[in-house]
Design a protein around this motif. Structure first.
Motif, PDB file in Angstrom:
ATOM      1  N   PHE A 115     -62.429  35.856  69.720  1.00  0.00           N
ATOM      2  CA  PHE A 115     -63.233  34.995  70.581  1.00  0.00           C
ATOM      3  C   PHE A 115     -63.670  33.734  69.851  1.00  0.00           C
ATOM      4  O   PHE A 115     -63.690  33.667  68.616  1.00  0.00           O
ATOM      5  N   ILE A 116     -63.997  32.728  70.643  1.00  0.00           N
ATOM      6  CA  ILE A 116     -64.510  31.457  70.151  1.00  0.00           C
ATOM      7  C   ILE A 116     -65.931  31.290  70.651  1.00  0.00           C
ATOM      8  O   ILE A 116     -66.230  31.601  71.817  1.00  0.00           O
ATOM      9  N   VAL A 117     -66.813  30.830  69.784  1.00  0.00           N
ATOM     10  CA  VAL A 117     -68.206  30.594  70.161  1.00  0.00           C
ATOM     11  C   VAL A 117     -68.397  29.130  70.536  1.00  0.00           C
ATOM     12  O   VAL A 117     -67.962  28.229  69.819  1.00  0.00           O
ATOM     13  N   ILE A 118     -69.042  28.909  71.655  1.00  0.00           N
ATOM     14  CA  ILE A 118     -69.575  27.586  72.002  1.00  0.00           C
ATOM     15  C   ILE A 118     -71.088  27.668  71.873  1.00  0.00           C
ATOM     16  O   ILE A 118     -71.734  28.460  72.565  1.00  0.00           O
ATOM     17  N   SER A 119     -71.633  26.872  70.970  1.00  0.00           N
ATOM     18  CA  SER A 119     -73.082  26.784  70.793  1.00  0.00           C
ATOM     19  C   SER A 119     -73.491  25.378  71.216  1.00  0.00           C
ATOM     20  O   SER A 119     -73.512  24.458  70.402  1.00  0.00           O
ATOM     21  N   PRO A 120     -73.791  25.164  72.488  1.00  0.00           N
ATOM     22  CA  PRO A 120     -73.836  23.809  73.035  1.00  0.00           C
ATOM     23  C   PRO A 120     -75.089  23.004  72.749  1.00  0.00           C
ATOM     24  O   PRO A 120     -75.073  21.782  72.800  1.00  0.00           O
ATOM     25  N   GLY A 121     -76.203  23.674  72.438  1.00  0.00           N
ATOM     26  CA  GLY A 121     -77.475  22.974  72.385  1.00  0.00           C
ATOM     27  C   GLY A 121     -77.797  22.358  71.045  1.00  0.00           C
ATOM     28  O   GLY A 121     -77.641  22.980  70.000  1.00  0.00           O
TER      29      GLY A 121
END
Length: 360
Positions: free
Chosen positions: A179-185
């Motif tokens: 999986f790939i993490v998106i940490s947008p904030g």
């Protein structure tokens, strides 16, 4: 090396209160110092939140400075320091709050940043300064302190242990598939990328065969951004925003194949775990605050704007210079980010290969 620093120091104090990304950079310096001076007692004066992430570092004594207590925090620090004497204080923070804290730490040498970087009365609270800064990046600024006390240069390494219960949480809560993490904030809304573009990147990752996990803190800004991303995405996303503590977040970043994030704490946490980071930068200089091991994988909207604004070369950009504007992040395209992901994978920076290298 400092002329009056002892060859076999008995006690070294580190002062770096915040923030998450910065203390992650500092860990590599602290652990390099430990390898050079294994007999020295290492004390780290650190912020309350940051201590939650680093409290399991081996052989480091933490003294927590809780800024929310105001004046009482200084009284508690003074009490904690009673009867102590350090060979040196490595004063690694310029903010006035930290400068005042340095006053209460008894040390023969109080070493601060070089004079040209000094601000908020930093020079008044130290008796020695770094005299030779090696690089622009914040991590290199911290390594300057290690160099000053005789620690040889080496590739940054991090050992931030995860408790067994956190590893169990990861086994139960994270996808078993890659999986790939998106940490947008980011810490400020202007530094956030557009939700619709994050969603398109999530769809791209899904099309490449990866699950997508979205992480973030409990703030209303991060929750609203996450909800907007979910509404725009055409593929499933595992939503962990507001559902992890810092140790659990670190475990998620460690297990990921890749992390996509703006200039934020999770981007630098991921670096400590050897997880490739695609950084999204428009307001701060990635050469100064980018994901240290993965600066080639930054979507950079900063450099062009800053050099044009100041009419100078990249090398001449002032240390710490930030750009302001609500629309700078919009200059980063979905294509830029997906190309960086593809480039990282083609160059063998997927997590499986990195983990194999680290195990050898």
């Amino acid at each position: 090396m400092l002329e009056n620093f002892p060859q076999s120091p008995q006690a070294i104090c580190i002062l770096r209160l915040s923030a998450i990304g910065d203390v992650c950079h500092a860990v590599s310096t602290v652990q390099a110092i430990q390898r050079q001076y294994p007999e020295a007692l290492i004390t780290w004066v650190i912020g309350k939140v940051e201590a939650q992430l680093l409290k399991h570092l081996p052989d480091v004594e933490f003294i927590i400075f809780d800024k929310s207590k105001g004046v009482k925090a200084y009284a508690e620090l003074r009490k904690a320091m009673k009867g102590r004497q350090y060979d040196i204080l490595l004063h690694m923070q310029l903010a006035f709050r930290a400068n005042l804290a340095a006053y209460f730490i008894p040390a023969t040498i109080k070493l601060g940043f070089e004079k040209k970087r000094s601000k908020e009365l930093h020079s008044l609270f130290v008796n020695e300064h770094i005299t030779d800064s090696k690089g622009m990046h914040v991590l290199e600024g911290f390594r300057d302190f290690a160099r000053a006390i005789g620690v040889p240069d080496s590739k940054p390494l991090w050992n931030i242990p995860l408790p067994h219960e956190v590893e169990l949480w990861a086994d139960n809560q994270l996808p078993q598939e890659p999986f790939i993490v998106i940490s947008p904030g980011a810490s400020k809304a202007e530094r956030n990328w557009l939700a619709a573009r994050y969603a398109k990147v999530a769809d791209y990752c899904h099309s490449k065969g990866y699950k997508v996990v979205m992480t973030g803190g409990p703030s209303s800004m991060e929750r609203e951004l996450g909800d907007s991303i979910l509404s725009h995405s055409k593929s499933p996303i595992v939503d962990l925003i507001g559902q992890t503590n810092l140790k659990q977040l670190l475990a998620a970043l460690k297990a990921a194949q890749c992390v996509i994030a703006p200039d934020s704490g999770p981007a630098h946490m991921a670096v400590t775990q050897g997880t490739p980071v695609i950084g999204l930068y428009a307001h701060s200089n990635p050469r100064r605050t980018g994901p240290y091991l993965y600066l080639d994988y930054v979507a950079d909207a900063y450099t062009k704007n800053a050099t044009q604004q100041l009419n100078c070369s990249v090398e001449e950009l002032p240390w710490g210079y930030r750009l302001k504007g609500d629309n700078l992040m919009q200059q980063i395209s979905v294509e830029q980010v997906t190309q960086l992901i593809e480039q990282a994978l083609q160059n063998g920076l997927d997590k499986n290969i990195i983990d194999q290298d680290r195990d050898q």
